[in-house]
Design a protein around this motif. Structure first.
Motif, mmCIF file in Angstrom:
data_model
loop_
_atom_site.group_PDB
_atom_site.id
_atom_site.type_symbol
_atom_site.label_atom_id
_atom_site.label_comp_id
_atom_site.label_asym_id
_atom_site.label_seq_id
_atom_site.Cartn_x
_atom_site.Cartn_y
_atom_site.Cartn_z
ATOM 1 N N ARG A 16 -38.461 40.508 17.982
ATOM 2 C CA ARG A 16 -39.544 39.628 17.560
ATOM 3 C C ARG A 16 -39.289 39.118 16.150
ATOM 4 N NH1 ARG A 16 -41.287 37.057 21.363
ATOM 5 N NH2 ARG A 16 -42.017 38.291 23.109
ATOM 6 N N LYS A 17 -39.729 37.893 15.874
ATOM 7 C CA LYS A 17 -39.525 37.263 14.575
ATOM 8 C C LYS A 17 -40.865 36.898 13.960
ATOM 9 C CE LYS A 17 -37.078 33.408 12.355
ATOM 10 N NZ LYS A 17 -36.183 32.242 12.583
ATOM 11 N N VAL A 18 -41.033 37.216 12.686
ATOM 12 C CA VAL A 18 -42.231 36.807 11.962
ATOM 13 C C VAL A 18 -42.011 35.371 11.500
ATOM 14 C CG1 VAL A 18 -43.699 37.205 9.954
ATOM 15 C CG2 VAL A 18 -42.773 39.146 11.233
ATOM 16 N N MET A 19 -42.904 34.478 11.931
ATOM 17 C CA MET A 19 -42.748 33.058 11.635
ATOM 18 C C MET A 19 -43.487 32.625 10.379
ATOM 19 S SD MET A 19 -40.799 32.314 14.135
ATOM 20 C CE MET A 19 -40.732 30.534 13.997
ATOM 21 N N LYS A 20 -44.559 33.352 10.037
ATOM 22 C CA LYS A 20 -45.393 32.907 8.927
ATOM 23 C C LYS A 20 -46.199 34.063 8.379
ATOM 24 C CE LYS A 20 -49.285 29.793 7.902
ATOM 25 N NZ LYS A 20 -50.232 28.797 8.463
ATOM 26 N N LEU A 21 -46.413 34.045 7.072
ATOM 27 C CA LEU A 21 -47.342 34.960 6.412
ATOM 28 C C LEU A 21 -48.480 34.151 5.816
ATOM 29 C CD1 LEU A 21 -44.979 37.380 4.424
ATOM 30 C CD2 LEU A 21 -46.157 37.854 6.577
ATOM 31 N N GLN A 53 -53.879 37.909 4.657
ATOM 32 C CA GLN A 53 -53.001 39.056 4.866
ATOM 33 C C GLN A 53 -52.695 39.255 6.353
ATOM 34 O OE1 GLN A 53 -55.285 41.803 1.941
ATOM 35 N NE2 GLN A 53 -53.158 42.461 1.828
ATOM 36 N N VAL A 54 -52.126 38.231 6.920
ATOM 37 C CA VAL A 54 -51.791 38.268 8.337
ATOM 38 C C VAL A 54 -50.391 37.697 8.528
ATOM 39 C CG1 VAL A 54 -52.832 36.011 8.790
ATOM 40 C CG2 VAL A 54 -52.543 37.621 10.672
ATOM 41 N N ALA A 55 -49.635 38.299 9.435
ATOM 42 C CA ALA A 55 -48.309 37.827 9.815
ATOM 43 C C ALA A 55 -48.379 37.301 11.241
ATOM 44 C CB ALA A 55 -47.285 38.956 9.721
ATOM 45 N N VAL A 56 -47.786 36.138 11.473
ATOM 46 C CA VAL A 56 -47.795 35.513 12.794
ATOM 47 C C VAL A 56 -46.399 35.620 13.396
ATOM 48 C CG1 VAL A 56 -48.273 33.422 14.102
ATOM 49 C CG2 VAL A 56 -49.581 33.906 12.020
ATOM 50 N N LEU A 57 -46.309 36.190 14.599
ATOM 51 C CA LEU A 57 -45.022 36.364 15.265
ATOM 52 C C LEU A 57 -44.654 35.134 16.084
ATOM 53 C CD1 LEU A 57 -45.186 40.069 16.505
ATOM 54 C CD2 LEU A 57 -44.727 39.158 14.225
ATOM 55 N N ASP A 58 -43.431 35.124 16.589
ATOM 56 C CA ASP A 58 -42.944 33.976 17.353
ATOM 57 C C ASP A 58 -43.639 33.828 18.696
ATOM 58 O OD1 ASP A 58 -41.851 36.274 18.354
ATOM 59 O OD2 ASP A 58 -39.779 35.567 18.386
ATOM 60 N N ASN A 59 -44.351 34.838 19.152
ATOM 61 C CA ASN A 59 -45.117 34.717 20.390
ATOM 62 C C ASN A 59 -46.594 34.441 20.138
ATOM 63 O OD1 ASN A 59 -45.869 37.185 19.375
ATOM 64 N ND2 ASN A 59 -45.751 38.268 21.334
ATOM 65 N N LYS A 93 -49.957 45.895 3.037
ATOM 66 C CA LYS A 93 -48.775 45.656 2.209
ATOM 67 C C LYS A 93 -47.657 45.188 3.134
ATOM 68 C CE LYS A 93 -50.945 47.827 -1.221
ATOM 69 N NZ LYS A 93 -51.431 47.161 -2.452
ATOM 70 N N VAL A 94 -46.841 44.250 2.647
ATOM 71 C CA VAL A 94 -45.753 43.747 3.492
ATOM 72 C C VAL A 94 -44.470 43.655 2.674
ATOM 73 C CG1 VAL A 94 -46.278 41.315 3.037
ATOM 74 C CG2 VAL A 94 -45.035 41.936 5.122
ATOM 75 N N LEU A 95 -43.354 43.992 3.309
ATOM 76 C CA LEU A 95 -42.028 43.871 2.708
ATOM 77 C C LEU A 95 -41.211 42.876 3.518
ATOM 78 C CD1 LEU A 95 -39.695 44.795 0.807
ATOM 79 C CD2 LEU A 95 -39.129 46.491 2.559
ATOM 80 N N ILE A 96 -40.616 41.904 2.827
ATOM 81 C CA ILE A 96 -39.693 40.978 3.463
ATOM 82 C C ILE A 96 -38.276 41.496 3.212
ATOM 83 C CG2 ILE A 96 -38.825 38.621 3.534
ATOM 84 C CD1 ILE A 96 -41.531 37.690 2.482
ATOM 85 N N ALA A 97 -37.620 41.931 4.252
ATOM 86 C CA ALA A 97 -36.237 42.428 4.162
ATOM 87 C C ALA A 97 -35.432 41.774 5.269
ATOM 88 C CB ALA A 97 -36.208 43.949 4.261
ATOM 89 N N THR A 98 -35.434 40.450 5.274
ATOM 90 C CA THR A 98 -34.845 39.688 6.363
ATOM 91 C C THR A 98 -33.338 39.545 6.240
ATOM 92 O OG1 THR A 98 -35.488 37.714 5.102
ATOM 93 C CG2 THR A 98 -36.913 38.369 6.916
ATOM 94 N N GLY A 99 -32.761 39.975 5.117
ATOM 95 C CA GLY A 99 -31.308 39.939 4.975
ATOM 96 C C GLY A 99 -30.761 38.526 4.987
ATOM 97 N N GLY A 100 -29.600 38.352 5.581
ATOM 98 C CA GLY A 100 -28.968 37.040 5.629
ATOM 99 C C GLY A 100 -28.306 36.800 6.966
ATOM 100 N N ARG A 101 -27.959 35.565 7.208
ATOM 101 C CA ARG A 101 -27.231 35.190 8.424
ATOM 102 C C ARG A 101 -25.839 34.730 8.028
ATOM 103 N NH1 ARG A 101 -30.931 31.478 7.094
ATOM 104 N NH2 ARG A 101 -30.262 29.326 6.711
ATOM 105 N N PRO A 102 -24.846 34.968 8.847
ATOM 106 C CA PRO A 102 -23.476 34.578 8.498
ATOM 107 C C PRO A 102 -23.376 33.074 8.255
ATOM 108 C CG PRO A 102 -23.493 36.013 10.417
ATOM 109 C CD PRO A 102 -24.914 35.632 10.158
ATOM 110 N N ARG A 103 -22.683 32.716 7.206
ATOM 111 C CA ARG A 103 -22.479 31.300 6.889
ATOM 112 C C ARG A 103 -21.379 30.728 7.780
ATOM 113 N NH1 ARG A 103 -21.401 31.807 1.732
ATOM 114 N NH2 ARG A 103 -23.537 31.476 1.022
ATOM 115 N N ASN A 104 -21.609 29.562 8.314
ATOM 116 C CA ASN A 104 -20.608 28.871 9.117
ATOM 117 C C ASN A 104 -19.954 27.783 8.257
ATOM 118 O OD1 ASN A 104 -19.051 28.099 11.312
ATOM 119 N ND2 ASN A 104 -20.794 27.699 12.663
ATOM 120 N N ILE A 105 -18.923 27.152 8.781
ATOM 121 C CA ILE A 105 -18.287 26.054 8.070
ATOM 122 C C ILE A 105 -18.432 24.795 8.914
ATOM 123 C CG2 ILE A 105 -16.706 27.468 6.726
ATOM 124 C CD1 ILE A 105 -14.573 27.055 8.747
ATOM 125 N N PRO A 106 -18.537 23.626 8.275
ATOM 126 C CA PRO A 106 -18.854 22.389 9.005
ATOM 127 C C PRO A 106 -17.923 22.079 10.157
ATOM 128 C CG PRO A 106 -19.070 22.044 6.640
ATOM 129 C CD PRO A 106 -18.486 23.414 6.820
#
Length: 725
Positions: free
Chosen positions: A283-288, A293-299, A307-320
């Motif tokens: 599941r992905k959190v789409m909005k805070l 104080q509510v988080a909306v999921l992709d469904n 209390k909320v922590l954003i620890a979404t990290g990163g996504r691999p960078r691609n090249i054009p």
């Protein structure tokens, strides 16, 4: 499930605590945790578990009684008396015990043998007479018809009628709790190392904390370093299939921080009296909404949080060139990051005739060495290419980068420096790469390892600030982006009091920042002062550790010495029993600290002063689940130990050999050494080459922030010749 919108906070709280639903005109059931209230904060906090229940109003009890037949009326009369005379405790006891043990015709049901702690599971048995269906975790709670109206002869008072006519919505099966809770005191977005460190810190400060983790991956929290290191060197395929690996010392270990039994089911989290950690996967959190104080999921599901922590990290960078390529090409490109990428590349490498690795940094070089080793026992051909002059050319000095390139070639790979892909096309089952040199390469698969892009999609919809220079969510010294919103790990742009604003993409930073954010979520209010380190292994025999700003464009000074059998990644793991070298700093203080102390008492008394100023415990070993993990202490801004006089201590050490005073040449065999990175003659970064358990010293030197006239003298603090014969 009742859904009350716009009701007053007191009334909504009472009704939500009662959690009564008319299954038919003949049945009524009490279950406080199933209500999803969308009104005030008070009613939000009362809906999510037995710990917050309050009795309903007398008027609502009368209305409830009117909905049932004779025995139901008797039940609710007693229930009302309990409200008037017994208080909340009796209400809860009576509703859970008496009402559930009495059928609608007055007969007593057999008591459950399960202990009281299993009451939440007991409540999941269906009681409706009509067919029911179970709500899956992939669906938002569906709207259902309004509850059956009360019999004509039963006329509830105005207040109760108003509440009962508010068009409540309910689940098809009332007794089946929603797969995802509607409220979490601690909500962690992301399931990586930063979240893992955070929930351990939260649980350490708040023993009964109920923590909910929401992650896009279909995996429980796991460590990433083995995905490009030890997992590739295992000779037991069945072990790898279980995502287990052998450390360099032969000890088996799982990439998962905790076994599945450590976690509780999300739907049961509210019933854990002693707290716990639940993970919502896929599941992905789409909005805070920071105000509500509510988080909306992709469904569409909403989770209220304290209390909320954003620890979404990163996504691999691609090249054009690959982003613009055809679908056939993109299907044969792996952006390496997580477990699914490892599994895919592992399978490809067993069947492919050639693989191209694009990228010469840490990840690209590690994967090239790993695949090169595998190619020795197969017909696989491994090619690595990058625009720099040598491997890790953006980090290491040129002479050391050239030496590293030779090392990677020695592992069985073909290395093409100063090379990049201009075009990519698909032909006859192969990917054809047109290079800047004019050469064309045909390959079965391409791995892109060129860094990360921080996941900041939440920022725009949630009103959070993104750092235009470094990327990531911009946070203050306590890692807070806004009130009750923290950010940790790869996605955080934080202010370093010595080196300025930075964003770091390494395991140790994820551990330290996640731990600090977790502590601050429980009220610690600590600033981020830790200098995180990172490490890279080119197999079991060559590795390095680094800290601070390590940029090859900066001036560098290096001192090298002859290596021994103890100066390898394999040896340090055998000695400490730990493959995550951010954790081995604990052992560093006991192993190297003892040697320093002996030298201090025998020849250099002032070194004892330096040893005394080293932190007693830079990192700890967590034991809650039997797994070890880094838990570095974050230094206090107000209770700081005095920095050691490194220069004074260095001058007391015997002079280093003359050959180590000059810059090394590319022909040398760099056994072990220390490389200093300078900015305005101040040490801002340190690389320890095949030199382990010395990171506390490097951290102190950077923290001191002084200019040094003779860095060869400073290098002696690392005791380069300690293990020489």
């Amino acid at each position: 499930m009742f859904r009350i919108a716009g009701a007053g906070s007191v009334t909504a709280a009472r009704l939500s605590a009662a959690c009564c639903r008319v299954v038919t005109s003949k049945q009524f059931q009490v279950h406080g945790a199933s209500l999803h209230v969308l009104s005030s904060e008070a009613s939000r906090k009362t809906r999510n578990g037995p710990a917050h229940r309050t009795p309903p109003s007398w008027q609502s009890v009368r209305a409830m009684a009117s909905a049932g037949e004779s025995q139901s009326k008797i039940n609710y009369i007693f229930y009302g008396l309990a409200v008037l005379f017994g208080g909340g405790g009796i209400v809860y006891w009576w509703s859970r015990k008496y009402m559930r043990e009495t059928s609608k015709d007055g007969s007593t049901l057999k008591k459950a043998a399960a202990p009281a702690a299993a009451a939440s599971k007991e409540a999941t048995e269906p009681v409706a007479e009509t067919p029911v269906t179970e709500t899956t975790k992939s669906e938002a709670p569906p709207a259902q018809p309004a509850a059956a109206e009360a019999p004509a002869e039963a006329v509830p008072d105005a207040e109760s009628k108003k509440l009962l006519d508010a068009t409540p919505q309910s689940y098809p099966d009332y007794e089946v709790m929603p797969e995802i809770p509607g409220h979490a005191k601690y909500l962690l977005i992301g399931g990586g190392t930063a979240s893992f460190a955070a929930f351990r810190a939260i649980r350490a400060s708040d023993a009964k904390a109920q923590v909910l983790v929401v992650t896009e991956e279909e995996e429980l929290p796991y460590m990433r370093p083995p995905l490009s290191k030890e997992l590739w060197y295992s000779d037991e395929p069945k072990l790898v299939e279980k995502m287990k690996f052998k450390q360099w010392n032969g000890k088996e270990r799982s990439v998962y921080y905790n076994p599945p039994s450590f976690y509780v089911e999300p739907k049961e989290l509210a019933y854990q009296e002693n707290g716990g950690v639940a993970v919502v996967k896929g599941r992905k959190v789409m909005k805070l909404d920071p105000q509500k104080q509510v988080a909306v999921l992709d469904n569409g599901w909403e989770i209220f949080y304290d209390k909320v922590l954003i620890a979404t990290g990163g996504r691999p960078r691609n090249i054009p060139v690959f982003e613009r390529a055809s679908q056939e090409v993109r299907d044969r490109v792996t952006l390496f990051r997580g477990i699914k990428d490892f599994k895919r590349l592992d399978e490809v490498s067993k069947n492919a005739s050639s693989i191209v690795v694009v990228g010469g940094g840490f990840l690209g070089s590690e994967l090239t060495c790993a695949l090169g080793k595998r190619s020795r026992d197969s017909s696989l051909k491994v090619i690595q290419m990058f625009p720099e002059a040598g491997n890790m050319g953006k980090v290491l000095p040129e002479y050391l980068s050239q030496w590293t390139t030779a090392k990677v070639r020695g592992e069985g790979a073909t290395v093409k420096p100063e090379t990049f892909v201009k075009r990519a096309r698909y032909s006859d089952g192969k990917v054809i790469l047109k290079l800047n040199t004019g050469e064309e390469i045909s390959t079965d698969h391409v791995v892109v390892a060129v860094g990360l892009e921080p996941n900041t999609e939440l920022a725009k919809e949630s009103g959070l600030e993104v750092d235009d220079t470094y990327g990531g969510f911009r946070v203050n010294a306590e890692l807070e982006a806004r009130s009750d919103i923290w950010v940790a790990g790869d996605a955080s742009s934080f202010y370093d009091i010595k080196l300025g604003r930075r964003r770091v993409e390494h395991h140790d930073h994820a551990v330290v920042s996640g731990r600090l954010a977790g502590e601050n979520m429980t009220g610690a209010k600590k600033p981020y002062w830790h200098q995180s380190m990172f490490w890279s292994d080119l197999g079991p025999d060559v590795g390095y550790e680094a800290i601070g700003i390590v940029d090859s464009s900066l001036p560098t000074v290096a001192v090298f010495a002859k290596a021994t059998e103890k100066d390898t990644p394999r040896a340090v793991v055998e000695e400490t029993g730990e493959s995550l070298r951010s954790v081995t700093e604990t052992e560093a203080l006991s192993i190297f600290g003892s040697a320093m102390q002996q030298a201090a008492t025998s020849t250099v008394p002032d070194l004892e002063v330096m040893e005394a100023t080293l932190p007693a415990k830079e990192e700890g070993v967590a034991a809650e689940s039997g797994e070890t993990t880094a838990t570095p202490e974050v230094e206090s801004a107000t209770d700081e130990a005095p920095a050691p006089d490194v220069e004074a201590a260095a001058k007391l050490v015997a002079e280093v050999e003359a050959e180590n005073r000059v810059a090394p040449t590319p022909k040398e065999d760099y056994g072990k050494g220390v490389i200093f990175y300078l900015r305005d003659d101040v040490i801002v970064g340190v690389v320890l080459w095949n030199l382990f358990n010395r990171m506390p010293i490097a951290r102190k030197i950077i923290k001191e922030g002084k200019q040094h006239q003779d860095l060869a003298e400073v290098a002696k603090l690392f005791d380069l010749h300690a293990d020489e014969d």
